[in-house]
Design an enzyme around this catalytic site. Structure first.
Site, PDB file in Angstrom:
ATOM      1  N   ASP A 273       0.762  -1.420  -0.039  1.00  0.00           N
ATOM      2  CA  ASP A 273      -0.048  -0.009   0.140  1.00  0.00           C
ATOM      3  C   ASP A 273       1.024   1.325  -0.148  1.00  0.00           C
ATOM      4  OD1 ASP A 273      -1.904   1.751   0.370  1.00  0.00           O
ATOM      5  OD2 ASP A 273      -2.543   1.401   2.303  1.00  0.00           O
ATOM      6  N   LYS A 280       1.521   7.859   0.675  1.00  0.00           N
ATOM      7  CA  LYS A 280       2.053   7.985   1.721  1.00  0.00           C
ATOM      8  C   LYS A 280       3.242   8.682   2.005  1.00  0.00           C
ATOM      9  CE  LYS A 280      -0.575   3.667   3.505  1.00  0.00           C
ATOM     10  NZ  LYS A 280      -1.226   4.416   4.333  1.00  0.00           N
ATOM     11  N   ASP A 291       0.167  -4.964   4.615  1.00  0.00           N
ATOM     12  CA  ASP A 291      -1.137  -4.643   4.433  1.00  0.00           C
ATOM     13  C   ASP A 291      -2.060  -5.801   3.850  1.00  0.00           C
ATOM     14  OD1 ASP A 291      -3.139  -2.592   5.055  1.00  0.00           O
ATOM     15  OD2 ASP A 291      -2.715  -1.717   3.242  1.00  0.00           O
ATOM     16  N   ARG A 354     -10.778  -0.439   1.963  1.00  0.00           N
ATOM     17  CA  ARG A 354     -12.527  -0.882   2.101  1.00  0.00           C
ATOM     18  C   ARG A 354     -13.123  -0.708   0.700  1.00  0.00           C
ATOM     19  NH1 ARG A 354     -12.882   5.205   4.910  1.00  0.00           N
ATOM     20  NH2 ARG A 354     -10.987   4.323   5.734  1.00  0.00           N
TER      21      ARG A 354
HETATM   22  N1  BES Z   1      -3.219   0.346   5.162  1.00  0.00           N
HETATM   23  C1  BES Z   1      -3.687   1.356   5.759  1.00  0.00           C
HETATM   24  C2  BES Z   1      -3.950   1.489   7.431  1.00  0.00           C
HETATM   25  C3  BES Z   1      -2.873   1.320   8.022  1.00  0.00           C
HETATM   26  C4  BES Z   1      -1.995   2.401   8.163  1.00  0.00           C
HETATM   27  C5  BES Z   1      -2.196   0.277   8.787  1.00  0.00           C
HETATM   28  C6  BES Z   1      -0.798   2.605   9.081  1.00  0.00           C
HETATM   29  C7  BES Z   1      -1.251   0.359   9.555  1.00  0.00           C
HETATM   30  C8  BES Z   1      -0.371   1.576   9.826  1.00  0.00           C
HETATM   31  C9  BES Z   1      -4.864   1.973   4.934  1.00  0.00           C
HETATM   32  O1  BES Z   1      -4.985   1.583   3.757  1.00  0.00           O
HETATM   33  C10 BES Z   1      -5.027   3.471   5.022  1.00  0.00           C
HETATM   34  O2  BES Z   1      -3.977   3.838   4.476  1.00  0.00           O
HETATM   35  N2  BES Z   1      -5.877   4.018   5.814  1.00  0.00           N
HETATM   36  C11 BES Z   1      -5.821   5.354   5.836  1.00  0.00           C
HETATM   37  C12 BES Z   1      -7.469   5.852   5.818  1.00  0.00           C
HETATM   38  C13 BES Z   1      -7.284   7.198   5.598  1.00  0.00           C
HETATM   39  C14 BES Z   1      -7.024   7.913   4.197  1.00  0.00           C
HETATM   40  C15 BES Z   1      -8.912   7.553   5.729  1.00  0.00           C
HETATM   41  C16 BES Z   1      -5.336   5.710   7.407  1.00  0.00           C
HETATM   42  O3  BES Z   1      -5.513   5.202   8.345  1.00  0.00           O
HETATM   43  O4  BES Z   1      -4.675   6.746   7.128  1.00  0.00           O
HETATM   44 ZN    ZN Z   2      -4.132  -0.424   3.119  1.00  0.00          ZN
HETATM   45 MN    MN Z   3      -4.082   2.899   2.405  1.00  0.00          MN
END
Ligand code: BES
Ligand code: ZN
Ligand code: MN
Length: 498
Positions: A273, A280, A291, A354
């Protein structure tokens, strides 16, 4: 490592190492007392000298204890007797295994399963000991050119139990523990593999391998073009940005009655991811190889149930895709149509979990599931809310939530339920589509679950957010194999109920 259960007198056995507990302060357990008696007070004299207070986690290795047949006796501190509970028992079991490995013992006898653990029976004590041992012995060396040299002489561990009448129960506990540990190790292996090796096609191959290995096990893979043709627009909006083709991997273990509705597990399998166009920051981005931890746990529980040969129907579906920025990637603001027909405004391409999950959750309606549990490293926000102890749990059905909570308690693979009330759905309002994929900063894990709940109205469903529990960071960076113990226990409880 081989595990056995045995009843009788541990102090008379011939063994490389006999493990007995000492409570705080300096209170010998019944088995330590037996050794003390036959050795004419040798143990108590050592304890009196102050070398073993019985503090939790303290250890003392003794050689040539008089009048015994064991080469060594390992004293292990258990802490205060009335505070000795399930979590302490498991910690002591792991600690002892690690210590034994540093001795020259080839076999050992543990008396720890003879201890009283608050609220737990023999089956639990044996199963937990074996699972804790395997968990702490796990190594990921697939990608090292030289495997670690640690001499591992320890081959066999015998757990002593009260009486012969408990043998069957003990043996069953070992069998279950070995199956669950093998599932958990598979989960760790897959999650630890980096994104350049473990991509959706690799995961699909591993599913086919499982299908070849086990009876009543089928694998069926939908590739990206089929998914596109089917109308899984949310899934494809993520995978289209990557050169790695996305896959929907369906594993079917059907060993139950033909008319029995299956338990369906759905795993988030984002093999890497980057965040996509909403990219990111670089710090710790490598950890986004984890992920696909939800998917890895679905592989793990499928392996565990097949190893245990449980008479039950279980489906494991993995939504495998890579989230990359490219000329083909989705842009913030894009609107896509999900497999359910509902339209989604993608406000942040990093909220991709999601998107791949919602189409998988619609697809599995075809199995007419009894219950559905999705497992996903879905939000960073769950780490802020619950840290690394509990996985977040959201559900549209109280009975299912209770079922999960009791399995979580039994395995100590814990969850904490959070609400998905209507009021929270406001955060997903869109001016152009049915809703957005982004809830804002407040209650990020809850709004993510609210999004999923729009696709799970036709069945009993729970969501596990494992972003805080699927892996460790820092010096011990690596997959934990959670929540395989929890998912396996849910199945065991179901089988035992009928
Ligand atoms: N895979 C990430 C969630 C995640 C982030 C898990 C850091 C463990 C550590 C997910 O796909 C993600 O990026 N979620 C975002 C959602 C946001 C953009 C609404 C997040 O958690 O920042
Ligand atoms: Zn993710
Ligand atoms: Mn993500």
């Amino acid at each position: 490592m081989e595990f056995f259960v045995k009843s009788g007198s541990p102090e008379k056995q011939k063994t490389g190492c006999l493990i007995v507990g000492v409570f705080e302060s300096r209170k010998l357990s019944a088995q330590a007392q037996q050794i003390d008696d036959i050795s004419e007070g040798y143990i108590s004299s050592i304890v009196r000298r102050g070398d073993m207070e019985g503090k939790f986690g303290q250890t003392l290795l003794l050689h040539s204890v008089p009048n015994t047949n064991c080469e060594r006796v390992l004293l292990v501190g258990l802490g205060k007797e009335r505070e000795f509970d399930a979590s302490k028992y498991k910690k002591v079991c792991s600690k002892v295994i690690k210590m034994l490995h540093e001795t020259g013992s080839t076999d050992a006898i543990s008396c720890l399963a003879l201890l009283n653990v608050k609220g737990q029976d023999l089956y639990w004590k044996v199963r937990s000991a074996v699972e804790a041992a395997n968990d702490s012995l796990y190594l990921f060396e697939e990608l090292k050119s030289k495997k670690s040299e640690t001499r591992r002489p320890l081959r066999k561990i015998t757990l002593f139990i009260e009486s012969r009448s408990e043998l069957t129960q003990g043996e069953q506990a070992i069998e279950h523990a070995l199956a669950i540990s093998s599932g958990q190790s598979l989960t760790k292996d897959l999650a630890n593999l980096p994104g350049n090796i473990c991509h959706p096609t690799y995961l699909a191959q591993r599913a086919e391998q499982l299908a070849q290995t086990y009876n009543n096990f089928n694998a069926h893979i939908l590739d990206e073009s089929e998914l596109k043709a089917m109308g899984a627009g949310a899934f494809v909006s993520v995978s289209q940005g990557s050169d790695q083709p996305g896959k929907l991997i369906c594993m079917e273990y059907m060993a139950g009655q033909q008319d029995e509705k299956p338990v369906v597990f759905v795993g988030k399998g984002v093999t890497f991811d980057t965040g996509g166009i909403s990219i990111k920051p670089s710090a710790s981005m490598d950890e986004m190889k984890f992920d696909m931890g939800g998917a890895a746990s679905v592989f793990g529980v499928m392996k565990a149930v097949a190893e245990m040969k449980l008479p039950i129907n279980v489906i494991g579906v993995v939504a495998a895709a890579e989230n990359m920025p490219s000329g083909n990637a989705s842009r913030p603001g894009d609107v896509v149509t999900s497999l359910s027909g509902q339209t989604i405004e993608i406000l942040n391409t990093d909220a991709e979990g999601r998107l791949v999950l919602c189409d998988a959750l619609t697809y599995i309606e075809k199995y007419d599931p009894d219950i559905v549990i999705d497992v996903a490293t879905l939000t960073g926000a769950i780490i802020i809310a619950l840290g690394h102890e509990a996985s977040g749990m959201m559900s549209n059905h109280n009975g299912l939530a209770n079922e999960i909570e009791s399995a979580a308690e039994a395995t100590h693979d814990r969850v904490w339920r959070m609400p998905i009330w209507d009021e929270y759905h406001q955060a997903l309002k869109s001016n152009v589509a049915d809703f957005t994929n982004l809830g804002g900063r407040a209650a990020g894990s809850i709004t993510a679950a609210c999004f999923l709940s729009k696709f799970t109205k036709k069945y009993r469903w729970a969501h596990l957010d494992i972003a805080g529990t699927a892996w460790n960071s820092g010096a011990k960076k690596g997959a934990t194999g959670r929540p395989v113990p929890l998912l396996s226990q849910i199945l065991l409880n179901r089988v035992n109920k009928v």
